[in-house]
Design an enzyme around this catalytic site. Sequence first.
Site, short mmCIF file in Angstrom:
data_model
loop_
_atom_site.label_atom_id
_atom_site.label_comp_id
_atom_site.label_asym_id
_atom_site.label_seq_id
_atom_site.Cartn_x
_atom_site.Cartn_y
_atom_site.Cartn_z
N SER A 138 11.09 5.26 -8.23
CA SER A 138 10.68 6.89 -8.61
C SER A 138 11.71 7.80 -8.32
O SER A 138 12.65 7.33 -7.44
CB SER A 138 9.38 7.31 -7.73
OG SER A 138 9.20 8.45 -7.72
N TYR A 151 4.66 7.66 0.18
CA TYR A 151 5.23 7.26 -1.10
C TYR A 151 6.55 7.56 -1.07
O TYR A 151 7.47 6.44 -1.66
CB TYR A 151 4.53 8.28 -2.34
CG TYR A 151 4.83 8.11 -3.80
CD1 TYR A 151 3.98 7.12 -4.30
CD2 TYR A 151 5.83 8.57 -4.26
CE1 TYR A 151 4.21 6.98 -5.56
CE2 TYR A 151 5.86 8.43 -5.67
CZ TYR A 151 5.30 7.42 -6.25
OH TYR A 151 5.59 7.26 -7.75
P1 NAD Z 1 -1.27 4.14 -13.25
O1 NAD Z 1 -2.19 4.66 -12.01
O2 NAD Z 1 -1.38 4.49 -14.44
O3 NAD Z 1 -0.99 2.43 -12.93
C1 NAD Z 1 -0.86 1.94 -11.66
C2 NAD Z 1 -1.53 0.54 -11.86
O4 NAD Z 1 -1.44 -0.19 -10.88
C3 NAD Z 1 -2.81 0.24 -12.68
O5 NAD Z 1 -2.81 -0.67 -13.48
C4 NAD Z 1 -3.55 -0.13 -11.53
O6 NAD Z 1 -4.69 -0.93 -11.82
C5 NAD Z 1 -2.56 -0.92 -10.61
N1 NAD Z 1 -2.92 -0.97 -9.14
C6 NAD Z 1 -3.22 0.21 -8.22
N2 NAD Z 1 -3.32 -0.51 -6.95
C7 NAD Z 1 -3.29 -1.94 -7.25
C8 NAD Z 1 -3.60 -2.76 -6.43
N3 NAD Z 1 -3.92 -2.90 -5.24
N4 NAD Z 1 -3.29 -4.28 -6.92
C9 NAD Z 1 -2.95 -4.31 -8.18
N5 NAD Z 1 -2.89 -3.34 -9.11
C10 NAD Z 1 -3.09 -2.03 -8.58
O7 NAD Z 1 0.17 4.62 -12.49
P2 NAD Z 1 1.43 4.61 -13.04
O8 NAD Z 1 1.86 6.22 -13.16
O9 NAD Z 1 1.68 3.99 -14.59
O10 NAD Z 1 2.38 4.11 -11.99
C11 NAD Z 1 3.07 2.77 -12.15
C12 NAD Z 1 4.28 2.90 -11.29
O11 NAD Z 1 5.13 4.03 -11.47
C13 NAD Z 1 3.77 3.22 -9.78
O12 NAD Z 1 4.52 2.41 -8.81
C14 NAD Z 1 4.36 4.64 -9.35
O13 NAD Z 1 4.66 4.99 -8.41
C15 NAD Z 1 5.61 4.68 -10.52
N6 NAD Z 1 5.81 6.11 -10.65
C16 NAD Z 1 5.25 6.90 -11.66
C17 NAD Z 1 5.42 8.23 -12.03
C18 NAD Z 1 4.65 8.88 -12.74
O14 NAD Z 1 4.89 10.50 -12.79
N7 NAD Z 1 3.23 8.49 -13.20
C19 NAD Z 1 6.88 8.61 -11.30
C20 NAD Z 1 7.29 7.77 -10.68
C21 NAD Z 1 7.08 6.46 -10.49
#
Ligand code: NAD
Length: 256
Positions: A138, A151
């Site tokens: 991130s 985080y």
């Molecule tokens: P999201 O909530 O859409 O997806 C998260 C995924 O992780 C889902 O499929 C969920 O079911 C799964 N998950 C959660 N807990 C779990 C567990 N214990 N075991 C297995 N699966 C689990 O979120 P996202 O925004 O797509 O995030 C994906 C990644 O991207 C994360 O690591 C997040 O930190 C990172 N990220 C997101 C953003 C943003 O702005 N959305 C920015 C930077 C980084």
Amino acid sequence: MLKGKTALVTGSTSGIGLGIAKSLAERGANIILNGFGDSEGPRREIASLGVQVAYHGADMSKPAEIEEMMKFAAAQFGRVDILVNNAGIQHVAKIEDFPVEKWDAVLAINLSSAFHATRLALPAMKVANWGRIINVASAHGLVGSAEKSAYVAAKHGLVGLTKVTALENATTGVTCNAICPGWVLTPLVQKQVDARAAAQNISNEDAKRQLLGEKEPSMQFTTPAELGELAVFFCSAAGNNVRGVAWNMDGGWLAQ
Ligand code: NAD
């Protein structure tokens, strides 16, 4: 380009993980999905791209379940060629109010799960002398923000793990790199938008503009599809010697 390869993308039932899985499938990779919630929809979507798809529901906070998932992947497809450590959760609170169990969960899912999946995927990648490990960190892997202690700590840790994984395999065909998104409008961020709208009694659109305005000069969300194309680049031959980078895709957040 990736025909015959197998990609395991953790946390790929929604958001960024699903976007990356789709981009890799579009290049011919077979996909193992993981995550909670509906897996049938994502499964059908990936299968319609003409590749094989499997799903394992391992809870990424549990090392024993990660081990089962890696065994399942080997039984289904022989080995994992591309590992995308993407599963992640967020919790927002000041340090003195941060629930201890939330700290433990964020560290387990956002950081330790990548260590476990990586240590279990590496031996077969090294035998094949080809592998790609992509850690979804991130912008918060590179800079901090208030109220996101767990985080930010986990994502900085993931960037560190990326460098060490890259270095330990630098003379092999196995690379490891991190993707550092800024804001992406997925369920994880929608929750923060909703909380902000409720707290300030403003509309959802105003809350989104506020969120972007604090960090991103572009005033645009990055999309899962754009992040998927960066993952495809890391998997391409042009990425053979890209090792240990943390590549931000963040609308200028870190350029400031
Ligand atoms: P999201 O909530 O859409 O997806 C998260 C995924 O992780 C889902 O499929 C969920 O079911 C799964 N998950 C959660 N807990 C779990 C567990 N214990 N075991 C297995 N699966 C689990 O979120 P996202 O925004 O797509 O995030 C994906 C990644 O991207 C994360 O690591 C997040 O930190 C990172 N990220 C997101 C953003 C943003 O702005 N959305 C920015 C930077 C980084």
